[in-house]
Design a protein around this motif. Structure first.
Motif, PDB file in Angstrom:
ATOM      1  N   THR A 125       0.832  -1.205   0.000  1.00  0.00           N
ATOM      2  CA  THR A 125       0.000   0.000   0.000  1.00  0.00           C
ATOM      3  C   THR A 125       0.865   1.253   0.000  1.00  0.00           C
ATOM      4  N   ALA A 126       1.840   1.280   0.918  1.00  0.00           N
ATOM      5  CA  ALA A 126       2.683   2.460   1.034  1.00  0.00           C
ATOM      6  C   ALA A 126       3.449   2.705  -0.257  1.00  0.00           C
ATOM      7  N   GLY A 131       4.398   8.697  -1.184  1.00  0.00           N
ATOM      8  CA  GLY A 131       4.290  10.120  -0.904  1.00  0.00           C
ATOM      9  C   GLY A 131       2.932  10.552  -0.404  1.00  0.00           C
ATOM     10  N   SER A 132       1.946   9.670  -0.462  1.00  0.00           N
ATOM     11  CA  SER A 132       0.608  10.053  -0.016  1.00  0.00           C
ATOM     12  C   SER A 132       0.557  10.091   1.515  1.00  0.00           C
ATOM     13  N   ARG A 139       4.874   4.816   7.077  1.00  0.00           N
ATOM     14  CA  ARG A 139       6.317   4.948   7.255  1.00  0.00           C
ATOM     15  C   ARG A 139       6.670   5.366   8.689  1.00  0.00           C
ATOM     16  N   ILE A 140       5.923   6.350   9.173  1.00  0.00           N
ATOM     17  CA  ILE A 140       6.200   6.799  10.549  1.00  0.00           C
ATOM     18  C   ILE A 140       6.033   5.640  11.523  1.00  0.00           C
ATOM     19  N   TYR A 141       4.954   4.887  11.322  1.00  0.00           N
ATOM     20  CA  TYR A 141       4.704   3.743  12.193  1.00  0.00           C
ATOM     21  C   TYR A 141       5.871   2.752  12.122  1.00  0.00           C
TER      22      TYR A 141
END
Lengths: 330, 531
Positions: A125-126, A131-132, A139-141
């Protein structure tokens, strides 16, 4: 058929060599450890134990002999399938391990499957929507979890869900005061829940980040651009083009993470008082129990090695190119 | 949750019974409370519950009974034995045991089982040191004779702590399936998790009130969380945790001889080493003036308040308030003036003005080693160091692991903790040591007068007769190992052991507990009941 036999033969030889190397190395390490097993055993009662009694204890465990002699005796027994007797548990090493392995197995299997499936999904998904907002969130997670120690996550979850909310039990593999066969499968799953979530939460991070990178690569590849030119949607490209290319590194990573899973389980079991192999490892280390520690090291070597071999085998199933390479080299 | 089930479990049958007109059982049911207790007090023995390997030497032996036992005031009272005497120049114990005692499986307990237990324990290589036992023999069904190699009254400790096992069932797997003649029997043991025991209906000593006990083996944090969730009736917590409130539970504080103190190296450093190569001696602590000054300068009450949060009491000896403790060794501490006087008289003066005294070009400085993983010992080491600064002694606290401490223990001051229900400990700590003493008199303290008292004590004809000798070894009016004498150690504090217990639970009078917080509270578990 011939390829498979050759594959197995090569793997078995390698495993034998690996076990020999690991056995020697860990024995050297353990016998140079400063821990005196007799002191660790006696604790505060040490004053009531005379030097003569120390010798008797050392004799019972065979720690009075020089290291080389101990290693040869141990290795000789090992070849015959005898792992020796655990000093701190006072029962055969294989009994100690097998009792605990089953408990740990479910914990690790569940955590491994969850983290694999979820991590792969999140990574895809990422990567697909690079960039969404959702990519950034994932990403932060992942970065946070990749830098968080397992035991800390465990304690936080324990405080929130077991102590404040009382949704999950605080300890053990089944309810306190009940016997294993009285406990229902639901009760056992209920007790597994928090340790599994702890291990999964952490395990997800790495696979997510790797899958994301690979997905981005695939999304920018010629075939993806070509598909898009033909009018394929992003979801379509991910499902039809990217997945197969991304799957291979993900499989490698997921099977290679078995070693880490083992390490994570040690910590999670400590926090949740979950009586698995992880706790036994810690006890063996603290108590200077050489046969048990070596037994666990060997078993986990086989475990991790098998995992990696399965990954090698799965490549050949997933990727037709690998089959060709293996075939042409024969 | 449990209570709701109990409520339903009681109410529904009652209603049914009422409907059928039976009111007798209704009355009875209304007063019934669960006879099950859940305890988180540790006590799991990884190698199994085999007394011949040392299980049960603290607290209740639970599954087993012993020949003698100690009551709440630590007096020696009979258990399995009905009569015992020491004859033949203190070399032979003749013990008569009760008739008609059976193990929990129904097989009879005879003198042969007692003899077997002692002989096996001597050879087993466990935590019990019975190397002084020559041979145990059963001379009849109820009479057993224990022959010793040397006279030693401290051997009585094994009569008090060694649980009797059935000779027939005792094999290598016994620790996992123990069978004994104690108040409880093992139902199941989930290793690393919990142990369930039930009352032994064949126990000769009267049935315990609680029919079923669940021992939870979990780390302190986990057990605390379970207690907050209302699942625990007895919980051992470190004193740091004792300030909090747990709903439905009250704090139960037990005095102990779980002591902490500073061991001083007594010999000067002459470059001598033990056979294993460990350095011996410390020039500063070899001076008795330094050792006395430390003892007088330290304010033990302040240590209790500051480091133990008030859960403890000052320690002056190795066996405070035990029957063999000599009350004359108490002194007024927290007295820096007296410490200064002693130091100056001995020639320790601060000539260069750096705040630290010197003598013969040597600074009054030493290291205090402590187990780095123990916050309590760290706190003690730092606090003592602060208390010594004003009198001009520089004590540098340094945390190390045990294996490192072991290597440096003969040349440095170390924070140790001991405290058992046997004076043998006193002998080990203060009798002239062998060439490689390890923890047994690590400071190489040696005083022929003290040695002779300690030897006489061990050779005494009865435990009662040994007590004056143990007391004289501490201080006989002229010499001794305690502070008025040679000041071989600076004992600091005795810990209090803190437990949270169910508000309704009556645990009776707890024994003065030995080293080891947790399991010892079970010593009188067969007398516990609901209020």
């Amino acid at each position: 058929m011939f390829t498979i036999i050759k594959f197995l033969f090569l793997k078995t030889t390698r495993l034998a060599l690996l076990i020999a190397a690991v056995a020697v190395l860990s024995f050297v390490l353990v016998s140079n450890s400063p821990i005196d097993p007799v002191d660790a055993y006696a604790g505060a009662a040490i004053l009531n134990i005379s030097p003569e009694q120390r010798d008797i204890i050392a004799q019972r465990w065979g720690v009075d002999k020089p290291p080389i002699e101990r290693f040869l005796t141990w290795a000789g027994q090992l070849v015959q399938g005898d792992f020796g007797v655990s000093a701190i548990f006072n029962e055969p090493v294989l009994d100690v391990i097998s009792k605990r392995f089953i408990t740990s197995f479910w914990l690790m299997a569940l955590a491994w499957s969850f983290s694999g499936a979820l991590g792969f999904g999140l990574g895809l998904t990422a990567g697909a929507w690079e960039g969404s907002l959702i990519d950034r969130g994932i990403r932060i997670y992942a970065y946070t979890m990749a830098s968080t120690p397992t035991f800390w996550v465990g304690i936080v979850l324990l405080m929130v869900f077991s102590v404040f909310l009382s949704w999950t039990p605080t300890c053990c593999a089944w309810p306190i005061g009940m016997s294993a066969d009285q406990a229902t499968i639901w009760q056992r799953l209920h007790h597994l829940l928090l340790p599994v979530i702890t291990l999964s939460l952490i395990g997800i991070a790495k696979i997510t980040l790797h899958t994301r990178e690979k997905t981005i690569e695939a999304m920018h590849s010629d075939y993806a651009i070509f598909a898009r030119a033909q009018g394929e949607s992003t979801i379509g490209i991910v499902l039809r083009q990217a997945v197969r290319n991304v799957a291979l590194p993900a499989v490698t990573l997921q099977f290679a993470s078995l070693g880490e899973l083992f390490g994570g389980a040690v910590l999670a079991e400590q926090v949740f008082a979950y009586p698995g192999l992880g706790r036994a490892t810690v006890e063996a280390g603290i108590g200077g129990d050489v046969p048990l520690l070596l037994g666990i090291v060997l078993i986990s070597t086989v475990f991790v090695f098998t995992g990696n071999s399965v990954a090698d085998f799965i490549y050949q199933l997933v990727d037709p190119r690998m089959r060709k390479v293996a075939g042409s080299s024969s | 949750m449990k209570r709701i089930y109990l409520f339903l479990g009681v109410m529904i049958p009652c209603l049914l019974l009422l409907a059928t007109g039976c009111d007798r059982s209704e009355k009875k049911a209304a007063y019934q409370k669960p006879k099950t207790l859940t305890l988180a007090v540790g006590g799991e023995k990884a190698e199994g519950f085999d007394p011949t390997l040392g299980w049960g030497s603290y607290g209740s032996p639970l599954f087993f009974s012993t020949l003698l036992k100690r009551d709440a005031d630590l007096n020696i009272v009979p258990d399995l034995a009905t009569a015992w005497k020491l004859v033949d120049n203190q070399l032979t114990w003749i013990i008569t045991i009760r008739r008609a005692v059976v193990f929990s499986d129904g097989s009879p307990l005879s003198a042969a089982d007692v003899a077997y237990t002692f002989n096996t324990a001597a050879a087993a290589g466990g935590m019990l040191d019975l190397s002084n036992l020559q041979r145990a023999e059963a001379v009849s069904d109820t009479k057993v004779v224990l022959r010793l190699k040397q006279p030693d009254i401290t051997f009585i400790q094994y009569l008090i702590t060694l649980g009797i096992v059935p000779a027939r069932q005792h094999d290598s797997g016994f620790g996992r399936h123990p069978v004994g003649s104690g108040p409880y029997k093992l139902v199941r043991w989930d290793e690393g998790q919990q142990m369930i025991v039930a009352a032994n209906e064949r126990y000769y000593g009267g049935q315990p009130f609680f029919k079923r006990l669940v021992f939870l083996f979990a780390a302190e944090d986990t057990a605390l969380a379970a207690a907050r969730a209302g699942q625990i009736d007895v919980l051992a917590v470190s004193s740091v945790m004792a300030a909090q409130k747990i709903p439905g539970m009250k704090l139960h504080v037990v005095k102990s001889v779980d002591n902490r103190g500073l061991m001083f190296p007594i010999l000067p450093n002459t470059g001598k080493r033990t056979p294993r190569g460990l350095p011996i001696g410390n020039d500063v602590t070899a001076d008795i003036a330094i050792r006395k000054a430390v003892n007088y300068a330290v304010d033990r009450k302040a240590l209790v308040t500051g480091v133990l949060d008030g859960y403890g009491r000052p320690a002056f000896g190795v066996a405070d308030n035990l029957p063999w403790d000599n009350p004359q060794i108490r002194f007024k501490d927290g007295d820096p003036e007296r410490a200064v006087k002693i130091l100056e008289k001995a020639g320790w003066v601060d000539s260069n003005g750096d705040g630290i005294r010197e003598k013969d070009g040597k600074e009054a400085e030493f290291t205090i080693l402590y187990n780095v993983r123990d916050r309590l010992r760290q706190g003690l080491a730092i606090a003592v160091s602060d208390m010594l600064k004003p009198v001009g002694i520089k004590a540098v606290p340094r945390g190390e692991n045990w294996d490192r401490i072991k290597k440096e223990t003969h040349a440095n001051v170390v924070v140790y903790g001991f405290g058992g229900h046997t004076p043998l400990e006193m002998y080990s700590l203060y009798h002239s040591p062998g060439p490689e003493p390890m923890y047994r008199n690590a400071g190489f303290y040696s005083n022929p007068v003290v040695d002779s008292y300690l030897d006489q004590a061990r050779k005494a004809a009865s435990f009662a007769e040994s007590i004056p000798m143990w007391k004289k070894a501490q201080w006989d009016g002229k010499t001794g190992f305690s502070v008025p004498g040679d000041a071989a150690w600076a004992w600091l504090v005795n810990l209090d052991h803190t437990y949270f217990i169910n508000q309704r639970l009556n645990v009776g009078k707890s024994q003065m507990e030995p080293h080891g917080h947790g399991w010892p509270i079970t010593a009188n578990i067969d007398q516990w009941k609901w209020n």
